[in-house]
Write an enzyme that holds these catalytic residues in place. Sequence first.
Site, PDB file in Angstrom:
ATOM      1  N   TYR A 101       0.811  -1.214   0.000  1.00  0.00           N
ATOM      2  CA  TYR A 101       0.000   0.000   0.000  1.00  0.00           C
ATOM      3  C   TYR A 101       0.845   1.265   0.000  1.00  0.00           C
ATOM      4  CZ  TYR A 101       1.233   0.372   4.912  1.00  0.00           C
ATOM      5  OH  TYR A 101       1.946   0.488   6.075  1.00  0.00           O
ATOM      6  N   PHE A 112       2.523   9.526   3.737  1.00  0.00           N
ATOM      7  CA  PHE A 112       2.932   9.366   5.123  1.00  0.00           C
ATOM      8  C   PHE A 112       3.406   7.951   5.416  1.00  0.00           C
ATOM      9  CE2 PHE A 112      -1.662   8.789   4.988  1.00  0.00           C
ATOM     10  CZ  PHE A 112      -1.813   7.548   5.578  1.00  0.00           C
ATOM     11  N   ASP A 113       3.094   7.005   4.530  1.00  0.00           N
ATOM     12  CA  ASP A 113       3.517   5.628   4.753  1.00  0.00           C
ATOM     13  C   ASP A 113       3.373   4.840   3.461  1.00  0.00           C
ATOM     14  OD1 ASP A 113       4.423   3.361   6.113  1.00  0.00           O
ATOM     15  OD2 ASP A 113       2.501   2.928   7.029  1.00  0.00           O
ATOM     16  N   ILE A 132      -7.079   0.419  10.845  1.00  0.00           N
ATOM     17  CA  ILE A 132      -8.162   1.397  10.904  1.00  0.00           C
ATOM     18  C   ILE A 132      -9.431   0.817  10.285  1.00  0.00           C
ATOM     19  CG2 ILE A 132      -6.656   3.425  11.024  1.00  0.00           C
ATOM     20  CD1 ILE A 132      -7.106   3.819   8.000  1.00  0.00           C
ATOM     21  N   TYR A 158      -8.132   8.024  11.944  1.00  0.00           N
ATOM     22  CA  TYR A 158      -7.583   8.370  13.242  1.00  0.00           C
ATOM     23  C   TYR A 158      -8.385   9.401  14.006  1.00  0.00           C
ATOM     24  CZ  TYR A 158      -3.644   5.673  11.644  1.00  0.00           C
ATOM     25  OH  TYR A 158      -2.855   4.654  11.195  1.00  0.00           O
ATOM     26  N   PHE A 175      -5.585   5.849   0.248  1.00  0.00           N
ATOM     27  CA  PHE A 175      -4.711   4.690   0.114  1.00  0.00           C
ATOM     28  C   PHE A 175      -4.917   4.056  -1.246  1.00  0.00           C
ATOM     29  CE2 PHE A 175      -5.007   4.815   4.729  1.00  0.00           C
ATOM     30  CZ  PHE A 175      -3.723   4.506   5.132  1.00  0.00           C
TER      31      PHE A 175
END
Length: 184
Positions: A101, A112-113, A132, A158, A175
């Site tokens: 991902y 961010f990731d 999540i 979040y 995502f």
Amino acid sequence: MRPTVRFVLLFAVAAAVALGPSACGKDKKSGGDSASASTSASTSASTSASASASTSGSASAGGKPEVTVPSGNPPTTLEKKDLIVGKGAEAASGQKVSVQYVGVAYSTKKQFDASWDRGQPFSFTLGGGEVIKGWDQGVPGMKVGGRRQLVIPPDLAYGPSGYPPVIGPNETLVFVIDLVGVNQ
């Protein structure tokens, strides 16, 4: 929280401080786990990811997608869009799945990731509260080899507390997820 998750969280926080922002998992308020890892700041700065049908790379080719944040106001409900429909086993709640991902913040349009940056897929039990809510609700129905875009509102991510320092309060997340494997 399970002890192994605490270790992952502590490691992720230390890595995020040392290497730059990243996170993918559940916020502490909802009592979930976090599958956090770090991404170097230079990789984050150089990555813009595309959640459109023109996503580069392919699930079968194993290429990291580019994610583009949709224009306009962020949605208030989960949005799912199959960019590539897989031909393998279908993911269902209760199964252990492996994914690759890329995660991008809606407001900043910055990564961010990304599991791609760590060179290995991320695994979790679908519907088990390990990630999540947007993932637990957005991944079921994908087939192995597929690529799906999820635009996840804050209440399924979040929420008001965010995931400092990498995800701000009430952030909508985008995502692009490739389903790599499904196990019983």
